[in-house]
Design an enzyme around this catalytic site. Structure first.
Site, PDB file in Angstrom:
ATOM      1  N   ARG A 262       0.466  -0.961   0.396  1.00 42.13           N
ATOM      2  CA  ARG A 262       0.343   0.009   0.072  1.00 42.13           C
ATOM      3  C   ARG A 262       0.731   1.398  -0.287  1.00 42.13           C
ATOM      4  O   ARG A 262       2.006   1.637   0.614  1.00 42.13           O
ATOM      5  CB  ARG A 262      -0.707  -0.111   1.532  1.00 42.13           C
ATOM      6  CG  ARG A 262      -1.997  -0.756   1.245  1.00 42.13           C
ATOM      7  CD  ARG A 262      -2.952  -1.240   2.127  1.00 42.13           C
ATOM      8  NE  ARG A 262      -3.368  -2.551   2.076  1.00 42.13           N
ATOM      9  CZ  ARG A 262      -4.559  -2.659   3.247  1.00 42.13           C
ATOM     10  NH1 ARG A 262      -4.805  -1.795   4.173  1.00 42.13           N
ATOM     11  NH2 ARG A 262      -5.131  -3.853   2.727  1.00 42.13           N
ATOM     12  N   GLU A 349      -6.881  -0.913  16.130  1.00 39.28           N
ATOM     13  CA  GLU A 349      -7.102  -1.131  14.899  1.00 39.28           C
ATOM     14  C   GLU A 349      -6.454  -3.079  14.354  1.00 39.28           C
ATOM     15  O   GLU A 349      -4.878  -2.499  14.088  1.00 39.28           O
ATOM     16  CB  GLU A 349      -7.603  -1.034  13.441  1.00 39.28           C
ATOM     17  CG  GLU A 349      -8.399  -1.852  12.319  1.00 39.28           C
ATOM     18  CD  GLU A 349      -8.699  -1.558  10.693  1.00 39.28           C
ATOM     19  OE1 GLU A 349      -7.847  -2.028  10.072  1.00 39.28           O
ATOM     20  OE2 GLU A 349      -8.008   0.308  10.742  1.00 39.28           O
TER      21      GLU A 349
END
Length: 426
Positions: A262, A349
Site C-alpha cells: 500500500r 485496529e
C-alpha cells in the site's frame, strides 16, 4: 457498482443513502445519462425496425417493377445503415459515461449502520479480555524490537526508504509463526479453504473489488501495467469473477496468507515510527461468497472467526461497528476489531470485517443459480482480516513485554517457535 434500475425506481432512497455517507445527491445526474441512453437505444431500435421493413419493401418494389421506389428505399437504407453504425458507437460512449459515474460512488450503508462523519461516530459492540497490569511504563513495540536487536528500520531505509522494516532472528520467526498459526486456525477450526494466490493482478481484478478507479494513488503499479495487491481480498474475491455458481455450493469460505502493498497516500505524519503503517506487510485474509439471505449471518460468523485468533493469543480487544462516515468504499457494514496496545495506551485496529452485498459481484459479474432453477442472482461478498500479522506482532510485543526487556511468547505460538517461551536480547 450500483444497479441503475434500482436508482430509477427509487431515486430519493438512493440520494438519502448517499447523504448518510456525507455525499451530495447524484440520482438526477445519473438518471439524466440513463434517460439519454434509453432514448438513444430506442432510436436505434426504431432504425433497425425500419431497416428490416425497408428491406422487405425493396423486395416488393423489385417484384412489382417499381424501380424508382426501390432506389429511394435503397437510399433510405443507406442512411439508416450509417445512423446505426455511428449510433452504436454513441451508445457505447453513453454506456461508458454511465459506468464511469457509477464506478466511483461508494456502497450504500445498511439501515442499522450508525450515522456519523468520522471514527467518533463508531459504536462499541463488545469487549473481550483485560489489559495486562504493569508496574512500569510499558514501552512501544519499536522500542522493544530495537532493544532486542531484532527490528532494524535504518537498514530497511537504506534498502527501500521509509515505512519498511527488517526483522531477524526470533522476530522474523514470530512473523512466520503467527501466519502459520492463523492459517491453521482458520482452516482447521473455522472451515476456510487455504489458497495460494497471485500477488500481481490486472485492472479488471482491481476494478472488481473496488480499488479502481477511485484509489489509484493508494496502489503500487508494475512497469507492465499490473498492480501489487493491497490485500488478498482482491485475488480471492476475483476467483468467482464472471462465474455462475450453484447455490448448494455456497457459502464459499476462502483464506490466504500474502504480503500486502500500500502506498499509504494521505497518511503523512501518521504512525511514522514502527510497523503499524507500512508500505509492505503481511496478512491472513478471509473472504466469503454467499447468497443474499446468508450474508448478514456470515458477517457475524466472520467477525467471530477473527476474534477467535485474538482470544487464542490472550489479547484484549473491542469490537466497533463503524459509522457511515468511517466505512470503506465497498462496504455496507463493517466491524473493526481494535486490540489493546499498552505502549500507546490505546486500542488500535487489527482487523476489519465487511459485508459488501452485491456491490463487488456486479463489478465482477459473479452470480449463482438458485436451487429453484429460476434464473441467476448476484452473489454477496464479504472480506476480513484474520488477522493482520504485523499488527498482531505489535500487540504481542507490547502486551507480553517484561521488565527485563524480554517478551513472553503466547503459549499457543510456542510449538511454532521451536518450543521457546521467550524472546530475549541476543
Amino acid at each position: 457498482m450500483h444497479d441503475i434500475k434500482a436508482i430509477r425506481e427509487n431515486p430519493a432512497a438512493f440520494d438519502l443513502s448517499l447523504a448518510r455517507r456525507g455525499l451530495a445527491p447524484m440520482a438526477a445526474e445519473l438518471l439524466k445519462i440513463d434517460s439519454e441512453r434509453r432514448e438513444h437505444v430506442q432510436k436505434l431500435q426504431d432504425a433497425q425496425a425500419r431497416r428490416n421493413a425497408a428491406s422487405k419493401e425493396i423486395g416488393e418494389a423489385m417484384r412489382t417493377g417499381d424501380k424508382a421506389r426501390a432506389e429511394a428505399l435503397k437510399a433510405e437504407m443507406g442512411s439508416i445503415k450509417d445512423f446505426i453504425a455511428s449510433g452504436e458507437q454513441v451508445e457505447r460512449d453513453i454506456d461508458q459515461r454511465l459506468s464511469a459515474a457509477l464506478a466511483v460512488i461508494p456502497n450504500l450503508p445498511l439501515e442499522d449502520v450508525p450515522d456519523g462523519a468520522d471514527e467518533t461516530g463508531n459504536i462499541e459492540v463488545r469487549r473481550w479480555g483485560a489489559a495486562p497490569p504493569f508496574n512500569y511504563e510499558p514501552r512501544q513495540h519499536f522500542d522493544i524490537g530495537e532493544w532486542l536487536g531484532l527490528m532494524d528500520f535504518e537498514a530497511a531505509a537504506k534498502i527501500s526508504g521509509a515505512r519498511f522494516v527488517v526483522m531477524k532472528g526470533q522476530l522474523a520467526r514470530l512473523e512466520r509463526a503467527l501466519a502459520q498459526f492463523m492459517l491453521d486456525h482458520q482452516t482447521g477450526t473455522n472451515g476456510y479453504t487455504e489458497h495460494y494466490v497471485p500477488y500481481m493482478v490486472n485492472d479488471a481484478a482491481m476494478f472488481g473489488t473496488g480499488q479502481l478507479p477511485k484509489f489509484t494513488e493508494d496502489l503500487f503499479r508494475t512497469t507492465d501495467g499490473r498492480w501489487l495487491i493491497p490485500t488478498a481480498e482482491v485475488s480471492l474475491t476475483n476467483l468467482v469473477r464472471e462465474s455462475i455458481l450453484e447455490e448448494k455450493d455456497l457459502p464459499l469460505r476462502l483464506t490466504a496468507y500474502t504480503p500486502c502493498f500500500r502506498a499509504e497516500a494521505g497518511s503523512a505524519g501518521r504512525d511514522t515510527r514502527g510497523i503499524i503503517r507500512q508500505h509492505q506487510f503481511s496478512k491472513v485474509e478471509l473472504v466469503s461468497i454467499t447468497t443474499p439471505e446468508q450474508s448478514r449471518e456470515e458477517l457475524e460468523r466472520m467477525t467471530g472467526c477473527a476474534e477467535s485468533v485474538l482470544q487464542k493469543l490472550g489479547l484484549a480487544y473491542r469490537v466497533m461497528r463503524l459509522c457511515t462516515g468511517d466505512m470503506g468504499f465497498g462496504s455496507r457494514m463493517t466491524y473493526d476489531l481494535e486490540v489493546w496496545l499498552p505502549g500507546q495506551n490505546a486500542f488500535r485496529e487489527i482487523s476489519s470485517c465487511s459485508v459488501c452485498g452485491d456491490f463487488q459481484a456486479r463489478r465482477m459479474e459473479a452470480r449463482f443459480k438458485p436451487q429453484d432453477g429460476k434464473g441467476t442472482r448476484y452473489v454477496h461478498t464479504l472480506n476480513g482480516s484474520g488477522l493482520a500479522v504485523g499488527r498482531t506482532m505489535v500487540a504481542i510485543l507490547e502486551n507480553y513485554q517484561n521488565a527485563d526487556g524480554s517478551v513472553t511468547i503466547p503459549e499457543v505460538l510456542r510449538p511454532y517457535m521451536g518450543g521457546a517461551d521467550k524472546i530475549v536480547r541476543g
